[in-house]
Structure formats: C-alpha cells, structure tokens
Design a protein around this motif. Structure first.
Motif, PDB file in Angstrom:
ATOM      1  N   VAL A   1       1.037  -0.969   0.068  1.00  0.00           N
ATOM      2  CA  VAL A   1       0.139  -0.226   0.295  1.00  0.00           C
ATOM      3  C   VAL A   1       1.058   1.571   0.318  1.00  0.00           C
ATOM      4  CG1 VAL A   1      -1.284   1.189   1.261  1.00  0.00           C
ATOM      5  CG2 VAL A   1      -1.823  -1.268   0.715  1.00  0.00           C
ATOM      6  N   LYS A   2       2.395   1.164   0.911  1.00  0.00           N
ATOM      7  CA  LYS A   2       3.153   2.180   0.699  1.00  0.00           C
ATOM      8  C   LYS A   2       3.531   2.464  -0.269  1.00  0.00           C
ATOM      9  CE  LYS A   2       6.791   4.460   3.309  1.00  0.00           C
ATOM     10  NZ  LYS A   2       8.177   3.677   4.603  1.00  0.00           N
ATOM     11  N   TYR A   3       3.813   1.161  -1.434  1.00  0.00           N
ATOM     12  CA  TYR A   3       4.337   1.609  -2.588  1.00  0.00           C
ATOM     13  C   TYR A   3       3.476   2.413  -3.297  1.00  0.00           C
ATOM     14  CZ  TYR A   3       7.456   0.456  -6.480  1.00  0.00           C
ATOM     15  OH  TYR A   3       7.540   0.899  -7.967  1.00  0.00           O
ATOM     16  N   ILE A   4       2.488   1.963  -3.191  1.00  0.00           N
ATOM     17  CA  ILE A   4       1.443   2.684  -4.754  1.00  0.00           C
ATOM     18  C   ILE A   4       0.640   3.728  -4.119  1.00  0.00           C
ATOM     19  CG2 ILE A   4       0.683   0.462  -5.275  1.00  0.00           C
ATOM     20  CD1 ILE A   4      -2.253   0.567  -4.242  1.00  0.00           C
ATOM     21  N   MET A   5       1.250   4.103  -3.055  1.00  0.00           N
ATOM     22  CA  MET A   5       0.842   5.418  -2.635  1.00  0.00           C
ATOM     23  C   MET A   5       1.832   6.779  -3.098  1.00  0.00           C
ATOM     24  SD  MET A   5      -1.099   5.040   0.619  1.00  0.00           S
ATOM     25  CE  MET A   5      -2.081   6.800   1.055  1.00  0.00           C
ATOM     26  N   GLU A   6       3.363   5.593  -3.180  1.00  0.00           N
ATOM     27  CA  GLU A   6       4.044   6.727  -3.370  1.00  0.00           C
ATOM     28  C   GLU A   6       4.289   7.089  -4.567  1.00  0.00           C
ATOM     29  OE1 GLU A   6       7.249   5.781  -0.642  1.00  0.00           O
ATOM     30  OE2 GLU A   6       6.396   6.754   1.357  1.00  0.00           O
ATOM     31  N   ASN A   7       4.213   5.975  -5.332  1.00  0.00           N
ATOM     32  CA  ASN A   7       4.483   5.031  -6.819  1.00  0.00           C
ATOM     33  C   ASN A   7       3.416   5.556  -7.912  1.00  0.00           C
ATOM     34  OD1 ASN A   7       7.537   4.987  -6.959  1.00  0.00           O
ATOM     35  ND2 ASN A   7       6.334   3.874  -4.923  1.00  0.00           N
ATOM     36  N   THR A   8       1.839   6.627  -7.466  1.00  0.00           N
ATOM     37  CA  THR A   8       0.741   6.313  -8.267  1.00  0.00           C
ATOM     38  C   THR A   8       1.251   6.313 -10.705  1.00  0.00           C
ATOM     39  OG1 THR A   8       0.171   8.593  -8.018  1.00  0.00           O
ATOM     40  CG2 THR A   8      -0.847   6.765  -6.317  1.00  0.00           C
ATOM     41  N   GLY A   9       1.790   7.192 -10.065  1.00  0.00           N
ATOM     42  CA  GLY A   9       2.618   7.339 -11.363  1.00  0.00           C
ATOM     43  C   GLY A   9       3.180   6.103 -12.662  1.00  0.00           C
ATOM     44  N   SER A  10       3.954   5.378 -11.786  1.00  0.00           N
ATOM     45  CA  SER A  10       4.230   4.074 -12.316  1.00  0.00           C
ATOM     46  C   SER A  10       3.512   3.041 -12.982  1.00  0.00           C
ATOM     47  CB  SER A  10       5.582   4.092 -10.969  1.00  0.00           C
ATOM     48  OG  SER A  10       5.942   2.429 -11.802  1.00  0.00           O
ATOM     49  N   LEU A  11       3.986   2.585 -13.337  1.00  0.00           N
ATOM     50  CA  LEU A  11       3.328   1.675 -14.489  1.00  0.00           C
ATOM     51  C   LEU A  11       3.983   0.520 -13.678  1.00  0.00           C
ATOM     52  CD1 LEU A  11       3.439   1.720 -18.203  1.00  0.00           C
ATOM     53  CD2 LEU A  11       1.158   2.169 -16.711  1.00  0.00           C
ATOM     54  N   THR A  12       4.877  -0.117 -12.911  1.00  0.00           N
ATOM     55  CA  THR A  12       4.782  -1.176 -11.821  1.00  0.00           C
ATOM     56  C   THR A  12       4.181  -1.007 -10.422  1.00  0.00           C
ATOM     57  OG1 THR A  12       6.344   0.899 -10.478  1.00  0.00           O
ATOM     58  CG2 THR A  12       7.612  -1.114 -12.079  1.00  0.00           C
ATOM     59  N   CYS A  13       3.212   0.141 -10.289  1.00  0.00           N
ATOM     60  CA  CYS A  13       2.173  -0.350  -9.367  1.00  0.00           C
ATOM     61  C   CYS A  13       1.004  -1.312 -10.107  1.00  0.00           C
ATOM     62  CB  CYS A  13       0.835   0.712  -9.394  1.00  0.00           C
ATOM     63  SG  CYS A  13       2.190   2.037  -8.622  1.00  0.00           S
ATOM     64  N   ILE A  14       0.847  -1.415 -11.504  1.00  0.00           N
ATOM     65  CA  ILE A  14      -0.120  -2.612 -11.983  1.00  0.00           C
ATOM     66  C   ILE A  14       0.456  -3.814 -10.689  1.00  0.00           C
ATOM     67  CG2 ILE A  14      -0.886  -3.836 -13.754  1.00  0.00           C
ATOM     68  CD1 ILE A  14      -1.500  -0.920 -15.455  1.00  0.00           C
ATOM     69  N   PRO A  15       1.604  -4.925 -11.231  1.00  0.00           N
ATOM     70  CA  PRO A  15       1.690  -5.747 -10.849  1.00  0.00           C
ATOM     71  C   PRO A  15       1.853  -5.841  -9.400  1.00  0.00           C
ATOM     72  CG  PRO A  15       3.860  -4.494 -12.082  1.00  0.00           C
ATOM     73  CD  PRO A  15       3.004  -4.085 -12.113  1.00  0.00           C
ATOM     74  N   VAL A  16       1.799  -5.300  -8.930  1.00  0.00           N
ATOM     75  CA  VAL A  16       1.890  -5.416  -7.034  1.00  0.00           C
ATOM     76  C   VAL A  16       0.506  -5.679  -7.022  1.00  0.00           C
ATOM     77  CG1 VAL A  16       1.630  -3.786  -4.694  1.00  0.00           C
ATOM     78  CG2 VAL A  16       4.033  -3.511  -7.134  1.00  0.00           C
ATOM     79  N   LEU A  17      -0.303  -4.695  -7.403  1.00  0.00           N
ATOM     80  CA  LEU A  17      -2.432  -4.647  -6.964  1.00  0.00           C
ATOM     81  C   LEU A  17      -2.218  -6.400  -7.745  1.00  0.00           C
ATOM     82  CD1 LEU A  17      -3.590  -1.117  -8.850  1.00  0.00           C
ATOM     83  CD2 LEU A  17      -3.608  -1.912  -6.438  1.00  0.00           C
ATOM     84  N   TYR A  18      -2.011  -6.268  -8.861  1.00  0.00           N
ATOM     85  CA  TYR A  18      -2.325  -7.807  -9.045  1.00  0.00           C
ATOM     86  C   TYR A  18      -1.513  -9.253  -8.360  1.00  0.00           C
ATOM     87  CZ  TYR A  18      -5.248  -6.081 -12.602  1.00  0.00           C
ATOM     88  OH  TYR A  18      -6.311  -5.721 -13.684  1.00  0.00           O
ATOM     89  N   GLN A  19      -0.791  -9.477  -7.427  1.00  0.00           N
ATOM     90  CA  GLN A  19       0.041  -9.454  -6.444  1.00  0.00           C
ATOM     91  C   GLN A  19      -0.696 -10.998  -6.346  1.00  0.00           C
ATOM     92  OE1 GLN A  19       2.846  -8.309  -4.486  1.00  0.00           O
ATOM     93  NE2 GLN A  19       4.310  -8.083  -5.888  1.00  0.00           N
TER      94      GLN A  19
END
Length: 364
Positions: free
Chosen positions: A153-171
């Motif tokens: 959650v911390k990662y996606i909140m700090e990197n909302t403009g990064s496509l790397t958030c997508i694989p995090v959300l789908y783990q």
C-alpha cells in the motif's frame, strides 16, 4: 573510471534518442555462464506472453536486441532462458538498458529506473512468499501478511504514476489468495488507475486495470448497499439490461420470479429459452410470474443479439463482472432459482411438469 562511466552514460543517452525516433527500446546484456545459448524475449499481453524474438548469446554470454515500443505506451518485457524468467523489464520508447543476469534469474539492470523498480518488487514478493511458506503458526502468517500488505500500500501510494504499481496490485500468493483481497482495496485500484490514465491513456495495461477497478468498485458498492438495505429473503444485485439501464432485482415486482443464469453462446441454453422458458412466461406472466435471465460471459454484443433474435420479452440482464454469480454461488451454467413472495424457494423441482404444477398452486 569516472570518465569511462560518463562516456558510457552519454552513449546510452544517444542510443535512447535514436531508439525513440524508431519507436523502440534497446536491450543489451550478459547471461553469466551461458555462452552460445538462446535468450527468449516475451511481451506481456495482459494475461499471456507473446514471444517477440530469440537472442543468441556470444561466447562471452553477451546478447543484444531491440523491442518495438510506442511513445507513451511502456511495455512489460521479460527475458527467458529455457523455462526460467531471467529478467523483468518495463521499457519505454527510447530506453537503452543493460541487463546482467544468470540462468537462475539473479538479475540487475541499468538504464531504466522502472525496470529496476520492477525487479525490486519481484524480489520483495519472492522473499515474502518464502517467509510465508516457512511460517509455522497462524499468528506468524498473519503478521507477515499484514506487514507485506502495508508495504505494498505504501508503495502504490508513493508511486501512483508508475506502471510498476500494476503488478503490485495483481500479486497473488495463489489463485485463491490475492494480496489485495479486501473489498475496500477498490479505492487503491481507483487511485492508481486514475493517475496512470492521465499519463498513459492508450496503454493496454491501464485499460485492463480500469476494467478490474470497475469490477471491484461494483462489489464494494454492492457490499455497501447490502449493509444498509432493508432485510430481504434473497441476495440483491444491480445489473444492466439491453438498453444499458440499471435494474435492481429487488425492484422486480412479481409474486414469483424465476432467476435464470445462462450462457448466450451455448446452443442448448438458447433452445431452453424458446422451448421451456417462453411457454412458461406466456402462460403465467398475467398471473404474476416474471423471468429474470442473467447472461454470464464477456461477449455482450452476442448476448444482445440473442435476446433480440429470440424476442425474449422478460427481464434480460448481463453480468460480466461476476457479481450476481458470486452472490448466488453459481459454479456451472445453466442455474436457476425461484423467488416466491420475496423468499428463495428451497424446494427442488425436477422438470417442466413439476414446475408448472407448483406455479399453478402459487399463481391461482
């Protein structure tokens, strides 16, 4: 050494500019301990891989190649040695990356911050999975999961403009244990989706994320409605009809409702519409019967065409999010339920004759 590194960086920048002009990214790397071997380049195409190229290492293990990447549409690209994924890359138009890896997938990358972040994410998840497998108590499992979930959650909140958030959300730890498993996680999905849509409006990955976000928001909304709704004797839901208008099951005002889940692409189920359901509907609708047919699948145009061609006049709804099927625990199609005076009937009726006999009693 400092001068050499400066020259190298300048070289990468020149390559990047040239590659962007050709709508591509350049990959250069070394596969340790694997001279004269094949490195397979695969593109992530949502849920599947598409093989783009096969690169041959030289006697020192060096390989190089190019990948087509459209401007403002970064691509998830993976390198494989045999069946082992040896590098994960998130490439933008103009990237010139250098990969150092081995046949076991111990990898590092230069020239792409997004690729480096992606590799870091995968390493973190691998460590977390190993710790979960080694945990011996439910308390330990719970602590590990909560700590890792908060880290994500911390990662996606700090990197909302990064496509790397997508694989995090789908783990997922497995098919039944997604890391983001709470209904309120729809809010995190929406936050990331809206941010990425502004930066990458044409990205297929962002469009797929939007569909998943909408599905999760529907479930979140449904849970909210259920928690505040009046008490019902059956699970309620809202789905679109053939005109795109939302229909609430509890608003269907009939003494008896046949709730029918079906697949519009199945010939036998289409035949059931005309041979069984239509005669029942025509014989009993004036006496208080309504049919609510919920089509399940992803081919909405096909469903609309079947409804129109078969002239199905009852309530026709489409469930491509799986909300209604989940509520009624539908595991195979077709499936049907009867709701009588606001309560689901538990008695099983085998065959059309038994159903007609029961309707005659209910709808006098």
């Amino acid at each position: 050494m400092r001068i050499f590194r400066t020259v190298a960086l300048v070289g990468l920048a020149v390559l990047a500019a040239a590659s962007c002009g050709r709508n591509e990214a350049k990959i250069e790397g070394t596969l340790a301990g694997a001279p004269d071997k094949d490195v397979v380049v695969k593109l992530l195409n949502l849920n599947t891989y598409t093989t783009l190229d096969t690169l041959r290492t030289d006697p020192s293990g060096h390989f190089s190649g190019r990948v087509e990447v459209e401007p403002e549409q970064p691509e998830f690209v993976y390198l494989f040695y045999k069946d082992t994924k040896i590098a994960s890359l998130l490439l933008s138009c103009g990237d010139a990356v250098r990969v150092s890896t081995d046949t076991l997938g111990h990898c590092s990358v230069e020239g792409s911050e997004e690729s480096a972040a992606l590799i870091g994410i995968e390493n973190d998840f691998r460590d977390f999975s190993a710790k979960m497998s080694a945990a011996s108590t439910s308390e330990e499992l719970s602590k590990l999961y909560v700590a890792y979930y908060r880290k994500c959650v911390k990662y996606i909140m700090e990197n909302t403009g990064s496509l790397t958030c997508i694989p995090v959300l789908y783990q997922n730890l497995n098919s039944e244990f997604p890391i983001f498993s709470q209904t309120t996680d729809a809010l995190h999905f929406r936050n990331v989706t809206d941010s990425l849509a502004k930066l990458y409006p044409d990205s297929k990955y962002v469009k797929a994320l939007e569909r998943e976000t909408a599905r999760r928001e529907e479930i979140l909304s449904l849970n909210a409605r259920v928690s505040t709704a009046k008490e019902l004797g059956f699970p309620d839901f809202i789905l679109p009809d053939t005109k795109g208008e939302k229909v609430t099951l509890s608003d269907v005002d009939s003494k008896v409702i046949i709730l029918y889940f079906w697949n519009p692409s199945d010939a036998s189920q289409k035949l059931f519409n005309t041979d069984v359901l239509r005669p029942l509907y025509e014989d009993y609708r004036a006496r208080g019967l309504q049919v609510v047919a919920v089509a399940v699948g992803s081919d909405k145009p096909l469903w609309a065409s079947v409804v129109k061609n078969q002239k199905l006049e009852w309530v026709n709804l489409f469930d491509n999010s799986g909300v209604a099927t989940s509520l009624y625990n539908v595991t195979r199609l077709p499936a049907s339920y009867m709701i009588v005076d606001g309560e689901i009937m538990t008695e099983k009726l085998d065959g059309e004759k038994a159903l007609r006999k029961h309707l005659d009693k209910l709808l006098r």
